[in-house]
Enzyme design. Structure first.
Site, PDB file in Angstrom:
ATOM      1  N   HIS A 333     136.190  56.138  63.812  1.00  0.00           N
ATOM      2  CA  HIS A 333     137.126  57.206  63.450  1.00  0.00           C
ATOM      3  C   HIS A 333     136.467  58.399  62.777  1.00  0.00           C
ATOM      4  CE1 HIS A 333     141.125  55.493  64.303  1.00  0.00           C
ATOM      5  NE2 HIS A 333     140.592  54.328  64.026  1.00  0.00           N
ATOM      6  N   LYS A 521     147.726  66.874  54.883  1.00  0.00           N
ATOM      7  CA  LYS A 521     146.736  65.879  55.290  1.00  0.00           C
ATOM      8  C   LYS A 521     145.953  65.459  54.045  1.00  0.00           C
ATOM      9  CE  LYS A 521     145.111  68.808  58.265  1.00  0.00           C
ATOM     10  NZ  LYS A 521     145.026  68.020  59.482  1.00  0.00           N
ATOM     11  N   ARG A 522     145.167  64.433  54.194  1.00  0.00           N
ATOM     12  CA  ARG A 522     144.306  63.973  53.109  1.00  0.00           C
ATOM     13  C   ARG A 522     143.438  65.112  52.595  1.00  0.00           C
ATOM     14  NH1 ARG A 522     139.193  61.440  53.586  1.00  0.00           N
ATOM     15  NH2 ARG A 522     139.416  61.510  55.855  1.00  0.00           N
ATOM     16  N   LYS A 527     138.246  69.127  55.607  1.00  0.00           N
ATOM     17  CA  LYS A 527     139.541  69.557  56.141  1.00  0.00           C
ATOM     18  C   LYS A 527     139.887  70.980  55.691  1.00  0.00           C
ATOM     19  CE  LYS A 527     141.234  64.797  56.476  1.00  0.00           C
ATOM     20  NZ  LYS A 527     141.485  64.682  57.921  1.00  0.00           N
ATOM     21  N   THR A 629     146.031  63.420  63.995  1.00  0.00           N
ATOM     22  CA  THR A 629     147.307  63.095  64.645  1.00  0.00           C
ATOM     23  C   THR A 629     148.425  63.966  64.087  1.00  0.00           C
ATOM     24  OG1 THR A 629     147.610  61.254  63.086  1.00  0.00           O
ATOM     25  CG2 THR A 629     146.734  60.719  65.267  1.00  0.00           C
ATOM     26  N   LYS A 633     151.844  65.821  65.890  1.00  0.00           N
ATOM     27  CA  LYS A 633     153.232  65.786  65.393  1.00  0.00           C
ATOM     28  C   LYS A 633     153.804  67.186  65.278  1.00  0.00           C
ATOM     29  CE  LYS A 633     151.781  61.663  63.031  1.00  0.00           C
ATOM     30  NZ  LYS A 633     151.044  61.214  61.838  1.00  0.00           N
TER      31      LYS A 633
END
Length: 787
Positions: A333, A521-522, A527, A629, A633
Site C-alpha cells: 500500500h 484524509k490522514r 499528503k 480512495t 468517493k
C-alpha cells in the site's frame, strides 16, 4: 420482509431485559442497542445458512490490522432491504429513526484508507457472493477520539462499545491461545455479520479480544500487593487497547509487534482448526484457502503458518513451505520507505523467539535460492530478509507469497521499476495491479439518497447498486440542462445539510453558496495539507490588500488526525486552526473565505462531507500516494479532482477527462529529473506570494510559543537531519497549485458548465467500485468462486 409485529415485540422484550424499561422511555443510545439486537434475529438464520454453504468450498481470508467499518445500523438495514420498513415501524411508535442513527458510535477499528478499503472489500465480497472473511483485532479504544483544544490536537479514549456492542457475538468456545516468550494470551473471537446487498449472503468479520489466562492473583491481593494482583490481566489486555500505539519509545514498538503476532497467530490457528474439522489431511490446505496480507502488518503470518504446519501438524519443511507460498497474497500500500516495516531482531528474540528461528531458516533458504539464480554474495543485501540487525517485513511478504500487488497502475509501475525492481526481476510472475475501489452502497446509496434516487430514475432501475458501470449510460444527460439543474439542486441541498451539521458540531457558520473545497484524509506531510494551508494564507493577504478582490466565496474544510507521536503533523493541525482563527475572525476576510477543521474525522462525518463537496483536494507529492480512495468517493458524488498526477488520480482523469478535473504540479518523472539540484530557497526568493505566506509562520502573524512553526519553516528551506529541504515539494508546486485554484474560481461561476464537469465525474466513476476490484482479486489471485 420484516414482520412488523414480531419486530415490535422483540424491541419491547429487549428493552425490558436489557435496560428494564419500555422502548419509548430509553435514551437514543439504548434504543440503538435494543433495535440492533432485535434485528440480529433476522440476520442470524441467513448467517448460519451462509456459513453452512461454505462447507468444502475454497475460501479467502483477509488479514488486516484495520477495519474502518463505519456505523453498522443503517448500512445493514440498507443491505437487508429493510430500512424503509424499520423507519415506518418506528414512526408508528412515535420514534425518530434519525436520532437513533446519530446515537451510534463509529466502531474504532481503523484509521485511514487502509482500514476503509478493507471494509469496502468485505461489503463487495458479500454482495457478489464471494466467500471472503476478515480477521483483525477488536480494539477497546481504536486510534483515538480527536478534540481540538487551544488549536491543538488532543487525543482522548474512543470507547466505542461503552453503550454496548449489539452486532458483535462473543464466541468463547472458539478461544485460542497465543504464546509469547514466558506467557500465553487468550484470544477471544467476536464475530460481526457482513451483510451483502440484497440480504443474499452474509460473511464474517472475526475480531480478536486479548484476555489474560489469570484474571486475578488472589494471593497478591491478599498480601496487599494490589497492582501485582491485576498485572497479568492488564498486560494481556494492553495488546488490544488501541490501534497503532505510540511507538516513539521501545515499549510502544514492542507492543505493536505483540499486536501483530497476536491477531495473526489467533487467525491462522482458527483457519487451520476449521479446515481440520472437514479434512483428514493438512496436505490439501492450499487447495482450500487463499489468505491476503493487507500491507506488511500481518506479514508475520508467513513464519507463523510455517510454525503451525511444521511444529504442530508435523509436516516436513519443504512441503509446508510449498503450502505457504501458494496460500498467501501480499498487497503493498505504500512507496514510503518508513512504512515498509522493519523490526529489530532483538524484539523477535525477546518476544517470539520461535518465530525468529523460522525466519532465519526462511532467509537462509532464500539465499540458497539466490545463489542458484547466479546472484553473487555481494548482491545478497538487496534481498536479505534479515539485514543489518533488522527483519524486513516487505521482503518476507514478497518471498513468502504467490502474488504481490499494487493498488493503482502508477503505484504498481513504480513498485516494479523502482522500489521493488530487484524482486520483480527475480519473480516477475508474482507482480500485478489491483486498482482500489469503494462500495457504492455506502458512499452513494447510503450517504447521498437524493442523488441515488435521481440516478435510479434516469436509469429506469437500481442495477447500478451492484453494477456501477451502469452509470456510464447517464453520460448522455451531460448536455441536458434540466437534468443538470436538478443535479445542482441536490448538491446545494447536501451543502446546506453539511452547513447545518458543521454549525452544530463545530460552531462555525459557513455559506452554502460558497465553493466547498475539501481535504479530508490522514495528516501526513506527503499528503500536503501544508500546501493547502499556505495557499489560504496567501488568499488572506490578498483580500487584506484588496477587500474588493473578485473571488467567489470559498469554504476550506479540513478533516485529519495526526499520529500522536508525529510532532510536525500535529504542528500542521495547529497551523490550520490558527489560520481558521485568523481568517474567520477578520470581518473583511471572513465573508470571502472561511476555514473549518472538523474534529474527529471518521466514516459517519465523511458520509456528510463527500456528497457536499465542490472540490476534491488530492494534492499529494507525485509518486507518494499509492492510490487513494477518498478521491473516488468525491468523484462518485460529483466533485472534480484538484490533484497531482499521482495514485488513482491518474485513472480518474483518464475516465472522466482531464478537462473536467484540475491537475497540477510536478510528475514522477519531473521529480526524478530534478534530483539533487533542487533548491527551494530559489523558488521562495523568486515568488513573492509564496514568500509572504511562508514568512507568516515566523514573522509574528501566528503565535509560535512551541517553536513548531519555525521548525516547519526551517524544514522547507533548510531541511532536517532526516530529510532534505522541501522534501515533499510543497514550495515547488505552490505556484501551479495557486493557478489551478484561480481556474477553479473562474470555472465555478459558469454554473451549467461546472455542473457538467461534476456530472461527467459521477457518470465515469464506474471503474472505481470495489466490486470490480474484488472480482479481480477473486479471479486472478484467490481463485474463489461465488457461492
Amino acid at each position: 420482509m420484516i414482520n412488523h409485529e414480531n419486530l415490535k415485540n422483540r424491541i419491547q422484550l429487549y428493552s425490558q431485559t436489557t435496560f428494564g424499561s419500555s422502548f419509548e422511555e430509553l435514551l437514543d443510545t439504548e434504543k440503538y442497542v435494543v433495535l440492533s439486537k432485535a434485528l440480529m434475529e433476522n440476520v442470524l438464520p441467513l448467517w448460519t445458512e451462509s456459513r453452512n454453504a461454505l462447507a468444502g468450498k475454497r475460501r479467502a481470508f483477509y488479514l488486516s490490522s484495520e477495519y474502518l467499518m463505519g456505523r453498522f445500523l443503517t448500512n445493514n438495514l440498507i443491505n437487508m432491504g429493510a430500512k424503509e420498513e424499520v423507519e415506518k415501524l418506528l414512526d408508528e411508535m412515535g420514534i425518530e429513526y434519525d436520532s437513533i442513527e446519530e446515537s451510534e458510535e463509529d466502531p474504532a477499528l481503523g484509521n485511514g484508507g487502509l482500514g476503509r478499503l478493507a471494509a469496502c472489500f468485505l461489503d463487495s465480497a458479500a454482495t457478489l457472493g464471494y466467500p471472503l472473511d476478515g480477521y483483525g483485532i477488536r480494539y477497546d479504544f481504536g486510534l483515538f477520539k480527536q478534540k481540538i483544544k487551544d488549536k491543538e490536537q488532543v487525543e482522548e479514549a474512543d470507547n466505542w462499545t461503552k453503550f454496548g456492542d449489539p452486532w458483535g457475538i462473543r464466541k468463547v468456545k472458539e478461544t485460542v491461545l497465543v504464546a509469547f516468550r514466558g506467557s500465553e494470551i487468550r484470544a477471544v473471537p467476536y464475530d460481526y455479520p457482513v451483510i451483502g446487498y440484497g440480504h443474499k449472503m452474509i460473511n464474517t468479520l472475526r475480531l480478536w479480544k486479548a484476555e489474560s489466562l489469570e484474571e486475578f492473583d488472589f494471593k497478591a491481593f491478599n498480601d496487599q500487593n494490589y497492582d501485582l494482583a491485576v498485572k497479568a490481566k492488564n498486560d494481556a489486555e494492553n495488546i488490544a487497547k488501541v490501534l497503532y500505539p505510540n511507538d516513539s519509545y521501545e515499549e510502544g514498538k514492542k507492543l505493536r509487534l505483540k499486536q501483530q503476532y497476536f491477531f495473526v497467530s489467533a487467525s491462522l490457528q482458527d483457519i487451520v482448526r476449521r479446515y481440520k474439522k472437514e479434512n483428514n489431511s493438512i496436505e490439501g490446505f492450499a487447495d482450500k484457502h487463499a489468505i491476503q496480507l493487507n500491507d506488511t502488518h500481518p506479514a508475520v503470518a508467513i513464519p507463523e503458518l510455517m510454525r503451525i504446519l511444521t511444529k504442530l501438524e508435523g509436516m516436513e519443511w519443504n512441503s509446508a513451505w510449498k503450502i505457504v507460498k501458494n496460500v498467501f497474497g501480499y498487497t503493498n500500500h505504500t512507496l514510503m520507505a518508513e512504512a515498509l516495516e522493519q523490526w529489530p531482531v532483538r524484539y523477535y528474540e525477546e518476544l517470539i523467539p520461535q518465530i525468529y528461528e523460522i525466519i532465519q531458516r526462511i532467509n537462509y533458504m532464500l539465499l540458497e535460492e539466490l545463489a542458484g539464480y547466479g546472484i553473487t554474495h555481494d548482491q545478497f543485501h538487496k534481498y536479505e530478509i534479515i539485514n543489518n540487525g533488522n527483519i524486513r517485513m516487505a521482503w518476507l511478504s514478497i518471498y513468502g507469497s504467490k502474488s504481490v500487488n499494487g493498488v493503482a497502475r502508477l503505484h504498481t509501475d513504480l513498485l516494479i521499476n523502482q522500489e521493488l525492481r530487484d524482486w520483480y526481476r527475480l519473480y516477475p510472475w508474482k507482480f500485478n495491479n489491483k486498482t482500489n475501489g469503494i462500495t457504492q452502497r455506502r458512499w452513494l446509496l447510503q450517504s447521498n439518497p437524493e442523488l441515488s434516487s435521481l440516478v435510479s430514475e434516469l436509469l429506469g432501475g437500481d442495477e447500478w447498486i451492484t453494477d456501477l458501470a451502469k452509470l456510464k449510460e447517464l453520460e448522455r444527460f451531460a448536455w441536458d440542462e434540466a437534468i443538470l439543474e436538478r443535479f445542482r439542486g441536490i448538491k446545494q441541498l447536501k451543502k446546506s445539510q453539511l452547513a447545518e451539521y458543521i454549525k452544530y458540531t463545530e460552531g462555525v457558520d459557513i455559506d452554502p453558496g460558497s465553493i466547498y473545497d475539501i481535504q479530508i484524509k490522514r495528516l501526513h506531510e506527503y499528503k500536503r495539507q501544508l500546501l493547502n494551508a499556505l495557499h489560504i494564507i496567501h488568499l488572506y493577504f490578498r483580500i487584506k490588500e484588496d477587500p474588493e478582490l473578485d473571488i467567489h466565496p470559498r469554504t476550506f474544510i479540513f478533516g485529519a488526525k495526526a499520529a500522536p507521536g508525529y510532532i510536525r503533523a500535529k504542528g500542521i493541525i495547529r497551523l490550520i486552526n490558527d489560520i481558521k482563527e485568523l481568517v474567520n475572525n477578520d470581518p473583511v476576510v471572513s465573508n470571502r473565505i472561511k476555514v473549518v477543521f472538523v474534529q474527529n474525522y471518521r466514516v459517519s462525518y465523511a458520509e456528510k462531507l463527500f456528497p457536499a463537496a465542490d472540490v476534491s483536494e488530492q494534492i499529494s507529492t507525485a509518486g507518494k500516494e499509492a492510490s487513494g480512495t477518498g478521491n473516488m468517493k468525491f468523484m462518485l458524488n460529483g466533485a472534480p479532482t484538484l490533484g497531482t498526477y499521482d495514485g488513482a488520480n491518474i485513472e480518474i482523469v483518464e475516465e472522466a477527462g482531464e478537462e473536467n478535473n484540475y491537475i497540477f504540479g510536478l510528475r514522477v518523472e519531473d521529480i526524478k529529473a530534478i534530483g539533487d539540484t533542487y533548491d527551494p530557497k530559489e523558488v521562495y526568493n523568486n515568488n513573492p506570494n509564496l514568500k509572504r505566506a511562508l514568512d507568516s509562520l515566523v514573522d509574528g502573524t501566528f503565535k509560535d510559543d512551541t517553536g513548531v512553526y519555525r521548525e516547519i519553516y526551517n524544514s522547507l528551506l533548510y531541511g532536517a537531519d532526516w530529510h532534505r529541504p522541501d522534501n515533499y515539494y510543497v514550495l515547488k508546486d505552490f505556484e501551479e497549485y495557486r493557478l489551478a485554484q484561480e481556474k477553479i474560481d473562474r470555472d465555478y461561476r459558469n454554473s451549467i458548465e461546472w455542473a457538467r464537469k461534476c456530472w461527467l465525474n459521477l457518470v465515469n466513476s464506474g471503474k472505481f467500485s470495489s466490486d470490480r476490484t474484488i472480482e479481480e482479486y477473486s479471479r486472478e489471485i484467490w481463485s474463489i468462486e461465488k457461492i
